[in-house]
Design a protein around this motif. Structure first.
Motif, PDB file in Angstrom:
ATOM      1  N   ALA A   1      -2.707  -1.700  34.465  1.00 47.87           N
ATOM      2  CA  ALA A   1      -1.915  -1.470  33.256  1.00 47.87           C
ATOM      3  C   ALA A   1      -2.858  -1.372  32.069  1.00 47.87           C
ATOM      4  N   PRO A   2      -2.513  -0.562  31.075  1.00 46.40           N
ATOM      5  CA  PRO A   2      -3.391  -0.461  29.897  1.00 46.40           C
ATOM      6  C   PRO A   2      -3.437  -1.782  29.136  1.00 46.40           C
ATOM      7  N   ASP A   3      -4.569  -2.014  28.497  1.00 46.46           N
ATOM      8  CA  ASP A   3      -4.723  -3.221  27.690  1.00 46.46           C
ATOM      9  C   ASP A   3      -3.774  -3.163  26.506  1.00 46.46           C
ATOM     10  N   ARG A   4      -3.260  -4.331  26.107  1.00 45.07           N
ATOM     11  CA  ARG A   4      -2.383  -4.442  24.946  1.00 45.07           C
ATOM     12  C   ARG A   4      -3.123  -5.197  23.851  1.00 45.07           C
ATOM     13  N   PHE A   5      -3.258  -4.575  22.694  1.00 45.28           N
ATOM     14  CA  PHE A   5      -3.913  -5.170  21.534  1.00 45.28           C
ATOM     15  C   PHE A   5      -2.861  -5.387  20.453  1.00 45.28           C
ATOM     16  N   GLU A   6      -2.889  -6.549  19.806  1.00 45.80           N
ATOM     17  CA  GLU A   6      -1.969  -6.788  18.692  1.00 45.80           C
ATOM     18  C   GLU A   6      -2.616  -7.721  17.675  1.00 45.80           C
TER      19      GLU A   6
ATOM     20  N   CYS B   1      -7.305 -10.363  16.816  1.00 49.49           N
ATOM     21  CA  CYS B   1      -6.720  -9.400  17.738  1.00 49.49           C
ATOM     22  C   CYS B   1      -6.472 -10.077  19.075  1.00 49.49           C
TER      23      CYS B   1
ATOM     24  N   LEU C   1      -5.593  -9.901  22.931  1.00 49.85           N
ATOM     25  CA  LEU C   1      -5.756  -8.979  24.048  1.00 49.85           C
ATOM     26  C   LEU C   1      -4.877  -9.463  25.193  1.00 49.85           C
ATOM     27  N   ASN C   2      -3.905  -8.649  25.555  1.00 46.20           N
ATOM     28  CA  ASN C   2      -3.029  -8.922  26.698  1.00 46.20           C
ATOM     29  C   ASN C   2      -2.372 -10.300  26.651  1.00 46.20           C
ATOM     30  N   GLU C   3      -2.105 -10.791  25.452  1.00 46.16           N
ATOM     31  CA  GLU C   3      -1.434 -12.071  25.238  1.00 46.16           C
ATOM     32  C   GLU C   3      -2.168 -13.243  25.884  1.00 46.16           C
TER      33      GLU C   3
ATOM     34  N   GLN D   1       0.711 -17.556  24.034  1.00 45.97           N
ATOM     35  CA  GLN D   1       1.630 -17.076  23.006  1.00 45.97           C
ATOM     36  C   GLN D   1       2.668 -18.151  22.694  1.00 45.97           C
TER      37      GLN D   1
ATOM     38  N   ARG E   1       3.713 -13.445  17.239  1.00 41.89           N
ATOM     39  CA  ARG E   1       2.361 -13.108  16.760  1.00 41.89           C
ATOM     40  C   ARG E   1       1.518 -14.341  16.476  1.00 41.89           C
TER      41      ARG E   1
END
Length: 127
Positions: free
Chosen positions: A4-9, A30, A32-34, A52, A58
């Motif tokens: 799966a693609p990495d998730r950045f938030e 940032c 990365l993938n929670e 999380q 967030r």
């Protein structure tokens, strides 16, 4: 098999207590993938294991691993820095990382990664 693609938030974490029971430091960074939070403190790029907060998506809670400084004299957009770093690291294998990065880190002293556990299957990978 594709990953799966990495998730950045953009996210934040409170770290502490340090000197007293009520001193915590809040860092914006940032996620990365929670699972990991990258942030800059006094020019140093840090990564920490995080969880999380179920009530505030967030906001993250510091994990049990402690942090690791992974760069010095870093500035700029933390999202871009993290994405670029993750892309570069995902493009190299573990032996390249060990022999091209860790072995030649300036100012590095001797340390023991305890990789003998990989040889005898005594230890499961973490993370």
């Amino acid at each position: 098999m594709s990953c799966a693609p990495d998730r950045f938030e953009l996210a934040s974490v409170a770290i502490g207590p340090f000197d007293s029971d009520d001193v915590f430091y809040e860092y914006e960074g940032c996620a990365l993938n929670e699972r990991y939070l990258f942030f800059i403190d006094a020019g140093a790029l840090w990564v920490r294991s995080v969880h999380q907060d179920p009530e505030q998506p967030r906001q993250y809670i510091d994990g049990e691993s402690g942090g690791m400084a992974i760069g010095l004299d870093v500035s700029g957009d933390i999202m871009g820095i993290t994405a670029q770093l993750v892309t570069r690291l995902r493009g190299m294998d573990a032996l390249d990382f060990l022999t091209q990065i860790l072995l030649f880190t300036p100012g590095r002293g001797d340390f023991n990664l305890q990789l003998d556990g990989l040889i005898s299957d005594r230890r499961e990978p973490r993370g």
